[in-house]
Write an enzyme that holds these catalytic residues in place. Structure first.
Site, mmCIF file in Angstrom:
data_model
loop_
_atom_site.group_PDB
_atom_site.id
_atom_site.type_symbol
_atom_site.label_atom_id
_atom_site.label_comp_id
_atom_site.label_asym_id
_atom_site.label_seq_id
_atom_site.Cartn_x
_atom_site.Cartn_y
_atom_site.Cartn_z
ATOM 1 C CB CYS A 147 1.817 20.455 4.245
ATOM 2 S SG CYS A 147 1.324 20.924 2.577
ATOM 3 C CD GLU B 232 -8.531 27.672 -1.177
ATOM 4 O OE1 GLU B 232 -8.347 27.016 -2.210
ATOM 5 O OE2 GLU B 232 -7.709 27.741 -0.252
ATOM 6 C CB CYS C 129 -0.923 0.005 1.214
ATOM 7 S SG CYS C 129 -1.968 1.480 1.327
ATOM 8 C CB CYS D 156 -7.002 1.960 7.021
ATOM 9 S SG CYS D 156 -5.930 3.395 7.243
ATOM 10 C CE1 TYR E 144 -1.630 29.986 -2.579
ATOM 11 C CE2 TYR E 144 -0.567 31.211 -0.804
ATOM 12 C CZ TYR E 144 -0.646 30.871 -2.142
ATOM 13 O OH TYR E 144 0.245 31.412 -3.046
#
Length: 386
Positions: free
Chosen positions: A343, A271, A12, A95, A250
């Site tokens: 991120c 955005e 996975c 999961c 954003y």
């Protein structure tokens, strides 16, 4: 929750740290950020380390599952892509990063599709009915939003699907069951038509004492407890919001925008996703905030049209980072403080290096592990103009 090795972990592509102790995961991610800071030529002393995730398991509030098969001519599957594969899909019904309700809904949906004899949409040859299953959850409201995505190649039995979903024994309550029509050949979920089979086309979530409507296609942080801590920490870095105009670029569904509006003179969120902006406006109305303005546009275009100049800027761009021309506009305002949330450590430090050329000093960086068992790391930087 007792940790068990996922049965599909070797194939996975969803997790990167199966079988790795959480303390070691943190060390690896912290090392990645330190390395990026060093490679960018920034002062390593500004890095304050990494904060562990509030919850290591069952933290994700959104999953997009894909229909396909694991092998050519194999049975239909519903789940996640194999590692480094555009086509092959593995059923991900055990999961541990999602609430157990997600696994139940996935298993039941796959069984329903098999019983009906439905085909999956083939990404290479562009035929087939079943495309995706999207599940979203409001952790603080305990609401589920379930969205089945198909083409129009053949008829999908909406009534039978709804009956099956409503018959499941789930821990959360179902806010809405949706059917999205998408005939586009692209692998991205696009909405040509949205049918509400039950309830409504959004769920609600609470964060930082505010209530938010999250639509079927709106961006929202996928770990609400970790996101709340991240946002609180980011806002706490601002010297003083009272009487100030703040830009939230954003902004997604306007979470930070509205949290800052509680103290600021005015908060302006930008955005590009129009549905997210519509949801942000509705949430601001629900929260009784009249000093919020939301603009649905690309950041670069939006900034050119805003008359009120900012006193503080918060940016939280996608993984690709800030487009160079937009970055020049942001730095050109010359505000005292910029809060940069990222991120992607690589684009993060590249932006900080560019900001240094514009006389912005990075005062501190803190990393956050908001997504245990995955490779993703978030970070906040405080930039101050010299």
């Amino acid at each position: 929750m007792e940790y068990k090795i996922c049965p599909i972990h070797e194939e996975c592509g969803g997790c990167s740290y199966q079988g790795v102790a959480y303390e070691d995961q943190l060390k690896n991610k912290e090392g990645e950020v330190r390395g990026a800071i060093r490679a960018a030529g920034l002062d390593p002393n500004i890095f304050l380390g990494i904060k562990a995730c509030p919850e290591v398991f069952s933290y994700r509030d959104k999953m997009e599952y894909t229909f396909g098969n694991a092998q050519k001519e194999g049975p239909i599957e519903l789940g996640l892509h194999k590692k480094k594969s555009f086509i092959s899909i593995l059923t991900a019904d055990q999961c541990q990063l999602v609430p157990d309700d997600f696994n139940k809904i996935l298993s039941a949906t796959l069984e329903f599709v098999k019983e009906k004899g439905y085909t999956f949409f083939h990404k290479k040859f562009h035929y087939g009915l079943m495309r995706s299953l999207v599940i979203r959850k409001g952790f603080r409201t305990n609401e589920l939003l379930i969205n089945i995505v198909t083409t129009t190649e053949s008829e999908f039995d909406e009534d039978a699907f709804l009956k099956m979903i409503l018959g499941l024994e789930l821990d959360a309550k179902i806010a809405g069951v949706l059917h999205t029509i998408n005939n586009n050949i692209s692998d991205v979920i696009q909405c040509e038509e949205l049918r509400i089979l039950y309830g409504r086309n959004y769920y609600e979530e609470e964060i930082m004492g505010l209530r938010f409507k999250v639509g079927a296609f709106s961006f929202f942080q996928t770990n609400v407890a970790a996101a709340e801590r991240l946002y609180k920490d980011a806002i706490s870095l601002i010297d003083d919001l009272n009487g100030k105009v703040v830009y939230d670029l954003y902004c997604g569904t306007g979470t930070i925008t509205q949290a800052m509006a509680l103290k600021a003179k005015k908060a302006i969120g930008v955005e590009i996703v129009e549905e997210a902006i519509e949801t942000a406006r509705e949430s601001a109305r629900i929260n009784g905030l009249s000093n919020c303005e939301f603009i649905a546009d690309d950041v670069q275009n939006a900034l050119a049209g805003i008359e009120e100049k900012p006193d503080v800027i918060v940016v939280d761009p996608p993984r690709s980072g800030i487009f160079p021309k937009a970055l020049m506009q942001i730095l050109g305002y010359g505000v005292k403080q910029i809060i940069y949330i990222s991120c992607n450590p690589k684009t993060f430090v590249e932006t900080l290096r560019a900001a240094k050329m514009a006389r912005y000093e990075t005062k501190q960086i803190t990393a956050y592990d908001n997504f245990p068992y995955t490779k993703h790391t978030e970070a906040i930087a405080l930039l101050e103009r010299k």
